[in-house]
Design a protein around this motif. Structure first.
Motif, PDB file in Angstrom:
ATOM      1  N   ALA A 111      79.205  42.772  28.229  1.00  0.00           N
ATOM      2  CA  ALA A 111      77.553  43.040  28.965  1.00  0.00           C
ATOM      3  C   ALA A 111      77.617  45.377  29.125  1.00  0.00           C
ATOM      4  O   ALA A 111      76.812  45.537  28.325  1.00  0.00           O
ATOM      5  CB  ALA A 111      77.346  43.131  30.223  1.00  0.00           C
ATOM      6  N   THR A 112      78.707  45.044  29.623  1.00  0.00           N
ATOM      7  CA  THR A 112      78.538  46.990  28.840  1.00  0.00           C
ATOM      8  C   THR A 112      78.796  47.965  28.078  1.00  0.00           C
ATOM      9  O   THR A 112      78.096  48.707  27.542  1.00  0.00           O
ATOM     10  CB  THR A 112      79.794  47.694  30.062  1.00  0.00           C
ATOM     11  OG1 THR A 112      81.187  47.081  29.456  1.00  0.00           O
ATOM     12  CG2 THR A 112      79.680  47.227  31.440  1.00  0.00           C
ATOM     13  N   ALA A 113      79.200  46.606  26.617  1.00  0.00           N
ATOM     14  CA  ALA A 113      79.401  47.663  25.418  1.00  0.00           C
ATOM     15  C   ALA A 113      77.441  47.050  24.960  1.00  0.00           C
ATOM     16  O   ALA A 113      77.680  47.480  23.577  1.00  0.00           O
ATOM     17  CB  ALA A 113      80.538  46.851  24.892  1.00  0.00           C
ATOM     18  N   LEU A 114      76.950  46.771  25.581  1.00  0.00           N
ATOM     19  CA  LEU A 114      75.671  46.029  25.244  1.00  0.00           C
ATOM     20  C   LEU A 114      74.583  47.666  24.990  1.00  0.00           C
ATOM     21  O   LEU A 114      74.353  48.378  26.606  1.00  0.00           O
ATOM     22  CB  LEU A 114      74.884  45.170  25.436  1.00  0.00           C
ATOM     23  CG  LEU A 114      75.393  43.609  25.204  1.00  0.00           C
ATOM     24  CD1 LEU A 114      74.766  43.030  25.703  1.00  0.00           C
ATOM     25  CD2 LEU A 114      75.818  43.416  23.869  1.00  0.00           C
ATOM     26  N   ILE A 115      73.402  47.883  24.523  1.00  0.00           N
ATOM     27  CA  ILE A 115      72.292  48.469  24.613  1.00  0.00           C
ATOM     28  C   ILE A 115      71.348  47.762  24.832  1.00  0.00           C
ATOM     29  O   ILE A 115      70.848  46.984  23.617  1.00  0.00           O
ATOM     30  CB  ILE A 115      72.038  49.800  23.171  1.00  0.00           C
ATOM     31  CG1 ILE A 115      73.151  50.369  23.626  1.00  0.00           C
ATOM     32  CG2 ILE A 115      70.295  50.358  23.741  1.00  0.00           C
ATOM     33  CD1 ILE A 115      72.968  50.999  22.042  1.00  0.00           C
ATOM     34  N   GLU A 116      70.238  48.234  26.162  1.00  0.00           N
ATOM     35  CA  GLU A 116      68.898  47.028  26.412  1.00  0.00           C
ATOM     36  C   GLU A 116      67.830  47.834  25.798  1.00  0.00           C
ATOM     37  O   GLU A 116      67.664  48.461  26.670  1.00  0.00           O
ATOM     38  CB  GLU A 116      68.531  45.661  27.822  1.00  0.00           C
ATOM     39  CG  GLU A 116      68.448  45.188  26.951  1.00  0.00           C
ATOM     40  CD  GLU A 116      67.724  44.676  28.794  1.00  0.00           C
ATOM     41  OE1 GLU A 116      66.652  43.404  29.387  1.00  0.00           O
ATOM     42  OE2 GLU A 116      68.987  44.615  29.412  1.00  0.00           O
ATOM     43  N   GLY A 117      67.398  46.997  24.699  1.00  0.00           N
ATOM     44  CA  GLY A 117      65.862  48.214  24.786  1.00  0.00           C
ATOM     45  C   GLY A 117      64.383  47.301  24.823  1.00  0.00           C
ATOM     46  O   GLY A 117      64.422  46.707  26.308  1.00  0.00           O
ATOM     47  N   ARG A 118      63.385  47.927  24.200  1.00  0.00           N
ATOM     48  CA  ARG A 118      62.197  47.203  24.631  1.00  0.00           C
ATOM     49  C   ARG A 118      62.307  46.002  24.475  1.00  0.00           C
ATOM     50  O   ARG A 118      62.965  44.848  23.417  1.00  0.00           O
ATOM     51  CB  ARG A 118      61.063  47.379  23.663  1.00  0.00           C
ATOM     52  CG  ARG A 118      60.510  49.136  23.955  1.00  0.00           C
ATOM     53  CD  ARG A 118      59.516  50.666  23.140  1.00  0.00           C
ATOM     54  NE  ARG A 118      59.786  51.060  23.271  1.00  0.00           N
ATOM     55  CZ  ARG A 118      60.384  52.169  23.431  1.00  0.00           C
ATOM     56  NH1 ARG A 118      60.491  52.034  21.910  1.00  0.00           N
ATOM     57  NH2 ARG A 118      59.594  53.076  23.419  1.00  0.00           N
ATOM     58  N   ASP A 119      61.213  45.337  25.009  1.00  0.00           N
ATOM     59  CA  ASP A 119      60.762  43.621  24.694  1.00  0.00           C
ATOM     60  C   ASP A 119      62.663  42.817  24.895  1.00  0.00           C
ATOM     61  O   ASP A 119      62.164  41.077  24.249  1.00  0.00           O
ATOM     62  CB  ASP A 119      60.236  43.329  23.287  1.00  0.00           C
ATOM     63  CG  ASP A 119      58.765  43.928  23.033  1.00  0.00           C
ATOM     64  OD1 ASP A 119      58.186  44.342  24.526  1.00  0.00           O
ATOM     65  OD2 ASP A 119      58.488  44.899  22.671  1.00  0.00           O
ATOM     66  N   ASP A 170      62.083  50.837  16.652  1.00  0.00           N
ATOM     67  CA  ASP A 170      60.893  50.423  17.558  1.00  0.00           C
ATOM     68  C   ASP A 170      60.826  50.102  18.571  1.00  0.00           C
ATOM     69  O   ASP A 170      60.154  49.854  19.748  1.00  0.00           O
ATOM     70  CB  ASP A 170      59.506  50.516  16.884  1.00  0.00           C
ATOM     71  CG  ASP A 170      59.822  48.785  16.510  1.00  0.00           C
ATOM     72  OD1 ASP A 170      61.020  48.920  15.666  1.00  0.00           O
ATOM     73  OD2 ASP A 170      59.436  48.071  16.075  1.00  0.00           O
ATOM     74  N   LYS A 171      62.303  49.076  18.550  1.00  0.00           N
ATOM     75  CA  LYS A 171      62.643  48.877  20.019  1.00  0.00           C
ATOM     76  C   LYS A 171      63.183  49.310  20.898  1.00  0.00           C
ATOM     77  O   LYS A 171      64.415  48.035  21.561  1.00  0.00           O
ATOM     78  CB  LYS A 171      63.732  46.665  19.225  1.00  0.00           C
ATOM     79  CG  LYS A 171      62.072  46.329  18.455  1.00  0.00           C
ATOM     80  CD  LYS A 171      61.370  45.788  19.480  1.00  0.00           C
ATOM     81  CE  LYS A 171      59.656  45.045  18.689  1.00  0.00           C
ATOM     82  NZ  LYS A 171      58.873  44.579  19.370  1.00  0.00           N
ATOM     83  N   LEU A 172      64.270  49.688  20.367  1.00  0.00           N
ATOM     84  CA  LEU A 172      65.210  50.853  21.390  1.00  0.00           C
ATOM     85  C   LEU A 172      64.726  51.230  22.582  1.00  0.00           C
ATOM     86  O   LEU A 172      63.048  51.329  22.255  1.00  0.00           O
ATOM     87  CB  LEU A 172      66.017  52.063  20.426  1.00  0.00           C
ATOM     88  CG  LEU A 172      66.566  51.654  19.325  1.00  0.00           C
ATOM     89  CD1 LEU A 172      67.433  53.047  19.077  1.00  0.00           C
ATOM     90  CD2 LEU A 172      68.103  50.904  20.052  1.00  0.00           C
ATOM     91  N   ALA A 173      65.005  51.400  23.762  1.00  0.00           N
ATOM     92  CA  ALA A 173      64.488  51.909  25.342  1.00  0.00           C
ATOM     93  C   ALA A 173      63.639  53.454  24.931  1.00  0.00           C
ATOM     94  O   ALA A 173      64.640  54.011  24.061  1.00  0.00           O
ATOM     95  CB  ALA A 173      65.629  51.469  26.320  1.00  0.00           C
TER      96      ALA A 173
END
Length: 357
Positions: free
Chosen positions: A64-72, A125-128
């Protein structure tokens, strides 16, 4: 520990061992490995339970720490840096690919290269908010295309192909998964077909094209979502996998000799439709050799070139597929590929040269 069982699938052309895991989280691999080297001429059957989220696309150490959470609720692979300037290393790899393509050309085999663009750039466009690509990463794909053109390497412009995807029908990449969507896979296949036709490398009569089914939809957790803790995974939710309906004739596979051979990773697996669409667009049989991403493009190509199938009937063209996020890593990249796949550049090139004859 999850126990696995080994199943052997046999038809008139193929005897291939596949691994069927008892755990639901690993069932996505079921049957896919058995399809990794078949020729795709005529209609191909794929089990409805097959998953685009191939576990091997994700490094074994990722979590989980290797993920980037973005928009939507979009997820991106955090192990692919958005800031590090690796352009020079990537260009060196393009040069190595060019050397191999020249060796293929000496055997009258045309090499076309497909590089899957970075998901974070394709879906920026979906990056935080506040998360951006560095100038080097933003311009890296264009640099790869320019270098390929300079050395005469036939590289499909994957970013241009992305522009063909109707995003009202489907996203270019799957929201919480590493992979591009099936619509993107088909757009890339169309662009590849155009390059192969323009190259003049294909000869002989047309025939043996794969028939395409109707579009259908499945809902599954993406492979990136699978890395999350259970409570967060539920929040991210399942993805829409919009894929082609498969033929209903069970294990009907054909044994036509491929005119074009695709060699790559899970981006070109049958579930997402790249080889089928390529065959359909070319109106010719297309073969496929794919492995999970941790094996790497170098070992996958070498395995194909050293195979009895290649020695018996070399194709007229090879489509060699890479991921942009791994383009800085050559055959000897320790830590990038599984241990059995790592070898020194010179040793790898010597084996390729020998296999090509």
């Amino acid at each position: 520990m999850t126990q696995t069982k080994t199943t052997t699938m046999t038809n008139s052309f193929l005897t291939q061992t596949c691994i069927d895991a008892a755990s639901p989280d690993t069932k996505r691999r079921r049957f896919l490995m058995a399809l990794a080297a078949i020729p795709l001429a005529g209609a191909i059957s794929l089990p409805r339970t097959a998953r685009a989220a191939a576990a091997g696309a994700v490094p074994k150490t990722a979590g989980a720490t290797a993920l980037i959470e973005g928009r939507d609720r979009w997820l991106f692979p955090g192990w692919e840096s958005l800031t590090e300037d690796s352009t020079a290393a990537c260009l060196n790899v393009v040069d190595l690919i060019g050397r191999v393509a020249n060796k293929m050309a000496a055997r009258s085999i045309h090499c076309a290269v497909v590089i899957a663009p970075l998901k974070a750039r394709a879906c920026a466009d979906k990056l935080a908010e506040g998360t951006t690509l560095s100038t080097a990463v933003a311009g890296r794909y264009s640099a790869l295309v320019a270098r390929a053109k300079a050395i005469g390497l036939d590289l499909v412009d994957g970013e241009a192909a992305l522009a063909r995807v109707d995003t009202q029908e489907d996203a270019t990449y799957i929201r919480a998964d590493y992979h591009w969507s099936a619509h993107t896979a088909e757009a890339q296949a169309d662009a590849t077909a155009e390059r192969l036709i323009a190259s003049g490398a294909l000869h002989g009569e047309k025939g043996g094209a794969t028939k395409l089914g109707d579009w259908t939809e499945e809902r599954n957790y993406g492979d990136l979502a699978e890395l999350l803790p259970p409570e967060r995974k539920r929040v991210i939710g399942k993805d829409r996998f919009i894929v082609r309906q498969t033929d209903s004739d069970g294990d009907a596979l054909t044994a036509a000799t491929p005119v074009v051979q695709v060699v790559g990773n899970s981006m070109v697996q049958p579930y997402l439709g790249f080889p089928q669409k390529l065959s359909n667009a070319l109106e010719r049989p297309v073969g496929l050799k794919w492995t999970f991403g941790d094996v790497g493009p170098w070992k996958t190509l070498l395995d194909y070139l050293e195979s009895p199938a290649f020695k018996a009937t070399p194709p007229q063209a090879i489509v060699w597929q890479f991921n942009e996020g791994q383009m800085m890593s050559g055959p000897g990249a320790v830590g990038q590929w599984d241990v059995a796949s790592v070898m020194a550049d010179d040793a790898w090139l010597a084996r390729v040269t020998k296999a090509l004859g």
